[in-house]
Structures are given as structure tokens and as C-alpha cells.
Design a protein around this motif. Structure first.
Motif, PDB file in Angstrom:
ATOM      1  N   ARG A 192       8.811 -15.103 -11.545  1.00  0.00           N
ATOM      2  CA  ARG A 192       9.099 -14.916 -10.115  1.00  0.00           C
ATOM      3  C   ARG A 192       8.998 -13.455  -9.709  1.00  0.00           C
ATOM      4  O   ARG A 192       8.481 -13.137  -8.633  1.00  0.00           O
ATOM      5  N   ILE A 193       9.459 -12.556 -10.576  1.00  0.00           N
ATOM      6  CA  ILE A 193       9.353 -11.126 -10.278  1.00  0.00           C
ATOM      7  C   ILE A 193       7.885 -10.705 -10.260  1.00  0.00           C
ATOM      8  O   ILE A 193       7.460  -9.936  -9.394  1.00  0.00           O
ATOM      9  N   ALA A 194       7.089 -11.230 -11.190  1.00  0.00           N
ATOM     10  CA  ALA A 194       5.664 -10.897 -11.237  1.00  0.00           C
ATOM     11  C   ALA A 194       4.949 -11.382  -9.977  1.00  0.00           C
ATOM     12  O   ALA A 194       4.115 -10.656  -9.415  1.00  0.00           O
ATOM     13  N   GLU A 195       5.263 -12.587  -9.521  1.00  0.00           N
ATOM     14  CA  GLU A 195       4.660 -13.110  -8.286  1.00  0.00           C
ATOM     15  C   GLU A 195       5.045 -12.249  -7.086  1.00  0.00           C
ATOM     16  O   GLU A 195       4.210 -11.934  -6.235  1.00  0.00           O
ATOM     17  N   PHE A 196       6.325 -11.889  -7.020  1.00  0.00           N
ATOM     18  CA  PHE A 196       6.804 -11.045  -5.924  1.00  0.00           C
ATOM     19  C   PHE A 196       6.092  -9.691  -5.943  1.00  0.00           C
ATOM     20  O   PHE A 196       5.637  -9.203  -4.907  1.00  0.00           O
ATOM     21  N   SER A 197       5.972  -9.095  -7.133  1.00  0.00           N
ATOM     22  CA  SER A 197       5.320  -7.786  -7.260  1.00  0.00           C
ATOM     23  C   SER A 197       3.869  -7.853  -6.812  1.00  0.00           C
ATOM     24  O   SER A 197       3.383  -6.961  -6.110  1.00  0.00           O
ATOM     25  N   GLU A 198       3.180  -8.909  -7.208  1.00  0.00           N
ATOM     26  CA  GLU A 198       1.776  -9.060  -6.815  1.00  0.00           C
ATOM     27  C   GLU A 198       1.640  -9.189  -5.298  1.00  0.00           C
ATOM     28  O   GLU A 198       0.777  -8.556  -4.688  1.00  0.00           O
ATOM     29  N   LYS A 199       2.540  -9.983  -4.695  1.00  0.00           N
ATOM     30  CA  LYS A 199       2.495 -10.174  -3.247  1.00  0.00           C
ATOM     31  C   LYS A 199       2.764  -8.861  -2.511  1.00  0.00           C
ATOM     32  O   LYS A 199       2.040  -8.501  -1.577  1.00  0.00           O
ATOM     33  N   THR A 255      -1.323  -0.322   6.988  1.00  0.00           N
ATOM     34  CA  THR A 255      -1.935   0.850   7.614  1.00  0.00           C
ATOM     35  C   THR A 255      -0.882   1.890   7.991  1.00  0.00           C
ATOM     36  O   THR A 255      -1.165   3.081   7.976  1.00  0.00           O
ATOM     37  N   ASP A 256       0.304   1.431   8.328  1.00  0.00           N
ATOM     38  CA  ASP A 256       1.399   2.326   8.705  1.00  0.00           C
ATOM     39  C   ASP A 256       1.997   2.953   7.444  1.00  0.00           C
ATOM     40  O   ASP A 256       2.380   2.248   6.500  1.00  0.00           O
ATOM     41  N   GLU A 257       2.079   4.267   7.405  1.00  0.00           N
ATOM     42  CA  GLU A 257       2.564   4.983   6.213  1.00  0.00           C
ATOM     43  C   GLU A 257       4.022   4.642   5.910  1.00  0.00           C
ATOM     44  O   GLU A 257       4.403   4.488   4.742  1.00  0.00           O
ATOM     45  N   LYS A 258       4.840   4.494   6.945  1.00  0.00           N
ATOM     46  CA  LYS A 258       6.257   4.178   6.746  1.00  0.00           C
ATOM     47  C   LYS A 258       6.422   2.782   6.135  1.00  0.00           C
ATOM     48  O   LYS A 258       7.227   2.576   5.222  1.00  0.00           O
ATOM     49  N   GLU A 259       5.649   1.831   6.635  1.00  0.00           N
ATOM     50  CA  GLU A 259       5.690   0.469   6.110  1.00  0.00           C
ATOM     51  C   GLU A 259       5.209   0.442   4.659  1.00  0.00           C
ATOM     52  O   GLU A 259       5.797  -0.233   3.806  1.00  0.00           O
ATOM     53  N   LYS A 260       4.169   1.203   4.375  1.00  0.00           N
ATOM     54  CA  LYS A 260       3.631   1.257   3.019  1.00  0.00           C
ATOM     55  C   LYS A 260       4.653   1.838   2.046  1.00  0.00           C
ATOM     56  O   LYS A 260       4.824   1.331   0.935  1.00  0.00           O
ATOM     57  N   GLU A 261       5.352   2.887   2.454  1.00  0.00           N
ATOM     58  CA  GLU A 261       6.376   3.485   1.610  1.00  0.00           C
ATOM     59  C   GLU A 261       7.512   2.493   1.327  1.00  0.00           C
ATOM     60  O   GLU A 261       8.020   2.430   0.209  1.00  0.00           O
ATOM     61  N   GLU A 262       7.906   1.718   2.343  1.00  0.00           N
ATOM     62  CA  GLU A 262       8.948   0.715   2.161  1.00  0.00           C
ATOM     63  C   GLU A 262       8.494  -0.366   1.176  1.00  0.00           C
ATOM     64  O   GLU A 262       9.254  -0.793   0.309  1.00  0.00           O
ATOM     65  N   LEU A 306       6.258  -0.014  -1.206  1.00  0.00           N
ATOM     66  CA  LEU A 306       6.192   0.592  -2.532  1.00  0.00           C
ATOM     67  C   LEU A 306       7.586   0.757  -3.130  1.00  0.00           C
ATOM     68  O   LEU A 306       7.775   0.619  -4.346  1.00  0.00           O
ATOM     69  N   ARG A 307       8.572   1.013  -2.287  1.00  0.00           N
ATOM     70  CA  ARG A 307       9.955   1.114  -2.752  1.00  0.00           C
ATOM     71  C   ARG A 307      10.426  -0.242  -3.283  1.00  0.00           C
ATOM     72  O   ARG A 307      11.028  -0.333  -4.358  1.00  0.00           O
ATOM     73  N   ARG A 308      10.105  -1.309  -2.548  1.00  0.00           N
ATOM     74  CA  ARG A 308      10.467  -2.654  -2.999  1.00  0.00           C
ATOM     75  C   ARG A 308       9.750  -2.997  -4.304  1.00  0.00           C
ATOM     76  O   ARG A 308      10.320  -3.655  -5.178  1.00  0.00           O
ATOM     77  N   LEU A 309       8.535  -2.510  -4.442  1.00  0.00           N
ATOM     78  CA  LEU A 309       7.769  -2.751  -5.661  1.00  0.00           C
ATOM     79  C   LEU A 309       8.414  -2.045  -6.852  1.00  0.00           C
ATOM     80  O   LEU A 309       8.511  -2.618  -7.941  1.00  0.00           O
ATOM     81  N   ARG A 310       8.878  -0.825  -6.645  1.00  0.00           N
ATOM     82  CA  ARG A 310       9.568  -0.106  -7.721  1.00  0.00           C
ATOM     83  C   ARG A 310      10.848  -0.833  -8.127  1.00  0.00           C
ATOM     84  O   ARG A 310      11.170  -0.933  -9.315  1.00  0.00           O
ATOM     85  N   PHE A 311      11.592  -1.371  -7.143  1.00  0.00           N
ATOM     86  CA  PHE A 311      12.794  -2.139  -7.452  1.00  0.00           C
ATOM     87  C   PHE A 311      12.457  -3.382  -8.273  1.00  0.00           C
ATOM     88  O   PHE A 311      13.162  -3.725  -9.219  1.00  0.00           O
ATOM     89  N   ALA A 312      11.378  -4.060  -7.920  1.00  0.00           N
ATOM     90  CA  ALA A 312      10.967  -5.253  -8.658  1.00  0.00           C
ATOM     91  C   ALA A 312      10.570  -4.894 -10.084  1.00  0.00           C
ATOM     92  O   ALA A 312      10.907  -5.614 -11.033  1.00  0.00           O
TER      93      ALA A 312
END
Length: 60
Positions: A15-22, A31-38, A40-46
Motif C-alpha cells: 500500500r505504501i508503494a502504491e501511494f508513493s507511485e501515485k 506545475t505549481d512549485e508549492k504544490e510540487k513541494e507538498e 514531495l514532502r508527502r513522498l518523503r513521509f511515505a
């Protein structure tokens, strides 16, 4: 009050792998830098959760 219980059909690692891929795909498409940073932060948590879960299963 009764708890809602259900069995997981996939492992936590899957489940974590699926979430990370998504999230990774969403971050690549963002395209928005702020959204992309958020995202990427969620990806680091995963990734941290996956590493933590992997360590717990090795020790058990």
C-alpha cells in the motif's frame, strides 16, 4: 459504539508503494512549485514509513 473492522487485502508495504507511485506521478505532473513541494514532502513521509515498517518486520 461498535468499531468498524476489516481485513487488509494487501500488505502495508504494498500500500505504501502504491501511494508513493501515485504521489510521484502527481509531483512530476504538477506545475505549481508549492504544490510540487507538498507532494514531495508527502513522498518523503511515505518513504520514511516504508523504511520504518521494513525495520520492524526484520526485527520481529
Amino acid at each position: 459504539m461498535k468499531r468498524r473492522r476489516f481485513k487488509q487485502t494487501t500488505s502495508l508495504q504494498e500500500r505504501i508503494a502504491e501511494f508513493s507511485e501515485k504521489v510521484r506521478k502527481q509531483a512530476d505532473a504538477a506545475t505549481d512549485e508549492k504544490e510540487k513541494e507538498e507532494l514531495l514532502r508527502r513522498l518523503r513521509f511515505a518513504d520514511t514509513a516504508a523504511n520504518f515498517e521494513r525495520q520492524l518486520t526484520i526485527e520481529a
